[in-house]
Scaffold this motif. Structure first.
Motif, PDB file in Angstrom:
ATOM      1  N   GLN A  94       0.569   0.682  10.007  1.00 16.34           N
ATOM      2  CA  GLN A  94       0.739   0.559   8.454  1.00 16.34           C
ATOM      3  C   GLN A  94       1.817  -0.890   7.972  1.00 16.34           C
ATOM      4  OE1 GLN A  94       1.916   4.278   6.913  1.00 16.34           O
ATOM      5  NE2 GLN A  94       0.371   5.214   7.533  1.00 16.34           N
ATOM      6  N   ALA A 132      -5.319   3.871  10.083  1.00 17.81           N
ATOM      7  CA  ALA A 132      -4.170   3.196  10.138  1.00 17.81           C
ATOM      8  C   ALA A 132      -2.887   3.615  10.699  1.00 17.81           C
ATOM      9  CB  ALA A 132      -3.799   2.395   8.822  1.00 17.81           C
ATOM     10  N   LYS A 133      -3.117   3.757  12.042  1.00 14.81           N
ATOM     11  CA  LYS A 133      -1.786   4.673  12.815  1.00 14.81           C
ATOM     12  C   LYS A 133      -1.238   3.849  13.779  1.00 14.81           C
ATOM     13  CE  LYS A 133      -3.908   9.127  11.572  1.00 14.81           C
ATOM     14  NZ  LYS A 133      -4.500  10.112  12.019  1.00 14.81           N
ATOM     15  N   ARG A 150       0.913  -1.357   0.030  1.00  9.96           N
ATOM     16  CA  ARG A 150       0.121  -0.038  -0.180  1.00  9.96           C
ATOM     17  C   ARG A 150       0.847   1.169  -0.060  1.00  9.96           C
ATOM     18  NH1 ARG A 150      -5.337   0.996   1.794  1.00  9.96           N
ATOM     19  NH2 ARG A 150      -6.591  -0.738   1.768  1.00  9.96           N
ATOM     20  N   PHE A 154      -3.207   4.820   3.207  1.00  8.09           N
ATOM     21  CA  PHE A 154      -3.980   4.012   3.933  1.00  8.09           C
ATOM     22  C   PHE A 154      -5.158   4.475   4.693  1.00  8.09           C
ATOM     23  CE2 PHE A 154       0.281   2.188   3.875  1.00  8.09           C
ATOM     24  CZ  PHE A 154       0.184   0.935   4.530  1.00  8.09           C
ATOM     25  N   TYR A 159      -3.200  -5.885   9.548  1.00  5.49           N
ATOM     26  CA  TYR A 159      -2.195  -4.836   9.648  1.00  5.49           C
ATOM     27  C   TYR A 159      -2.099  -4.631  11.092  1.00  5.49           C
ATOM     28  CZ  TYR A 159      -2.071  -3.884   4.608  1.00  5.49           C
ATOM     29  OH  TYR A 159      -1.624  -3.878   3.366  1.00  5.49           O
TER      30      TYR A 159
END
Length: 566
Positions: A443, A421-422, A414, A417, A440
């Motif tokens: 990321q 997504a942190k 990717r 995101f 995931y």
């Protein structure tokens, strides 16, 4: 990114008249449902009830509750219980664990028959529970009554608990013929003949058709994370494997309990304890046979036993306490296939989409097929480089060969995101178009595999078999649970599918022991995975299922995010 609203609950079939045990005192499941056609999840485990109901007396004293003993989510906080404390034993499938010691409190989880969990030495009140509400480890309260007991000696006649260390938590089988019986007590010779008029012919056929079996999902070695660490290994003495290295069907069902266990009480002994009225006496011949399974229907077997009353015939106990002759079952081993550990490999990776795909060598303007062939669903780490030769796109494998893009399903690295997504936020990315799933942490990709989603793929899930799209949180997790027969086109019934992760009403990720058909959209609403992959995700996602529990329910924002996209 805000979470999508959950889809309309399309509901799971609740009609179970043909499979329900006719127990007068429990016409419905404990949670108000009538259960699936295999078994009611709240039904009393009849095999131990005769020993329990009359002896479920709790301690006379009750612990006083302090007014301030609460939490922000309404759960009552109690002092930690020691790991070596006394035990409470569950008798019903779906025995609720509640946030407070009172009926109607928020459900935290569920227990199944045979679970023995650490409890408080005294009850925390008796409101709505004459036997008393006991705190259990690590949290919550359970009512000591017809769903649970303090008498641990009954464990020997209850179903064995699931083996959480393996891809399949139980042994599994599928009904060989239409109408395979399930009983709620050990039948006598007379009752067997009445319930199974074809018994002699059936046993002769079984004796003539001894089957040699191959590798099981449980033969695949796993590391501490639940990731496969090598190819299947058949160990002598394990899961029906003899010293000659071969696995037999009879041995597969024999191994859970090689020695006979205590005889299980027949239903006739339960009339008084179950509250049967004199005017509504149980017809023993019809009551013992509580189910007639459809051909191909799957069931879990927790332990097996023999008894002289049935001339040494072996029976298996299901997780909810029903008894099925194992000669009526065909062993179901579960697929050994699994996804890729991209926490180590990284992305991109590909899975072979077709049968018997050749690797290729590329020269100047020329592509030549090699003799090497890769089987369908083989996982291949890629370099991310590609070339086009003669109008055909080729992807480069990290092992140096090339593959045609048309033969692959690729999970790319990717560059963009979702907002959530942190950091170390755990989330699952599902692509319905590609039939892939990637786990995931922030990321960082952790695990990648193939799935089987709803067969209508991108249509409206409210009016079709499509899987719901959007961003959701895990709502509950179940070690096993019956699934909607529509997931298998209503061709048979499926009991105790392993590693179920609910993320929206009527939509879940689930392990699949009855097929290896991942990579194609063929279910109803659920996302099906092979057992190894399903267990890997089950262990990794939040909330965690406490030791001894069969299910846990998410509270607030603790559930892992599930992002389902086209």
């Amino acid at each position: 990114m805000p979470l999508a609203s959950t889809p309309t609950d399309l509901g799971r079939p609740t009609s179970a008249r043909d499979l329900r045990a006719p127990l007068p005192s429990a016409p419905r499941c404990a949670d108000g449902r009538t259960g699936s056609r295999i078994a009611c999840p709240g039904r009393l485990a009849g095999l131990a009830a005769a020993l329990i109901i009359s002896g479920c007396k709790a301690a006379d004293a009750a612990v006083e509750l302090s007014k301030e003993a609460g939490s922000d989510d309404g759960a009552l906080q109690v002092p930690p219980l020691p790991a070596d404390g006394p035990r409470l034993v569950a008798l019903r499938a779906g025995t609720p664990v509640l946030a407070r010691p009172q009926a109607g409190a928020r459900k935290l989880g569920e227990l199944y028959p045979g679970a023995a969990v650490v409890r408080s030495s005294e009850p925390y009140g008796r409101e709505g529970c004459s036997g008393g509400w006991y705190a259990i480890r690590p949290r919550g309260f359970v009512c000591a009554g017809d769903g649970a007991t303090l008498r641990t000696e009954v464990l020997s006649v209850l179903p064995a608990p699931p083996d959480m260390s393996r891809p399949l938590p139980y042994r599994y089988g599928r009904a060989r013929t239409q109408g395979a019986p399930a009983y709620v007590g050990v039948p006598s010779r007379e009752e067997l003949r009445h319930a199974e008029p074809d018994l002699d012919r059936h046993l002769e056929r079984v004796q003539r058709s001894e089957t040699q079996l191959g590798a099981s999902a449980n033969d695949v070695p796993l590391d501490a994370r639940g990731v496969a660490s090598g190819p299947p290994v058949l160990l002598p003495g394990g899961d029906g494997i003899g010293e000659d290295g071969r696995r037999t069907e009879a041995g597969y069902f024999l191994s859970p309990t090689p020695d006979p266990i205590a005889p299980l009480p027949p239903l006739a002994a339960l009339g008084v304890e179950l509250g049967a009225k004199d005017s509504a006496r149980i017809d023993l011949r019809s009551a013992l046979k509580s189910a007639a399974l459809r051909k191909g229907s799957g069931v879990a077997i927790t332990r097996t036993f023999t008894t002289g009353e049935t001339d040494g015939r072996r029976f298996g106990a299901t997780p909810d306490g029903r008894l099925i002759p194992v000669d009526r079952l065909q062993a179901t081993l579960g697929s050994t296939w699994h996804g890729l550990d991209v926490e180590q490999l990284g992305l991109p990776v590909a899975f072979i989409h077709r049968h018997d795909v050749n690797t290729w060598s590329l020269g100047r303007g020329k592509a030549s097929p090699n003799e090497e062939e890769l089987e369908r669903r083989t996982g291949v780490p890629l370099t991310g480089k590609f070339r086009t030769v003669g109008g055909v796109r080729f992807e480069e494998a990290r092992d140096g060969f090339w593959l045609r893009a048309q033969d692959l399903v690729v999970i790319v690295r990717r560059t963009r995101f979702p907002d959530f997504a942190k950091g170390s936020q755990r989330w699952i990315d599902v692509s319905l178009a590609n039939q892939t799933l990637t786990a995931y942490e922030g990321q960082k990709p952790i695990y990648a595999t193939l799935i089987s989603s709803g067969r209508d793929q991108l249509r409206d899930p409210g009016s079709s078999a499509s899987t719901a799209r959007g961003t959701f949180r895990v709502r509950s997790k179940h070690v096993t649970r019956n699934i909607d027969p529509r997931e298998v086109a209503d061709s048979f019934d499926v009991a105790d599918a392993p590693w179920v992760i609910d993320f929206a009403p009527g939509h879940a990720m689930t392990g699949m022991y009855w097929s290896a058909g991942v990579g194609e959209a063929q279910g109803f609403h659920d996302i099906a995975l092979t057992p190894i992959d399903a267990r890997r995700l089950f262990l990794w996602t939040e909330p965690q299922v406490p030791e001894g529990w069969h299910a846990v329910y998410s509270g607030g924002d603790e559930g892992t995010l599930v992002h389902v996209r086209p």
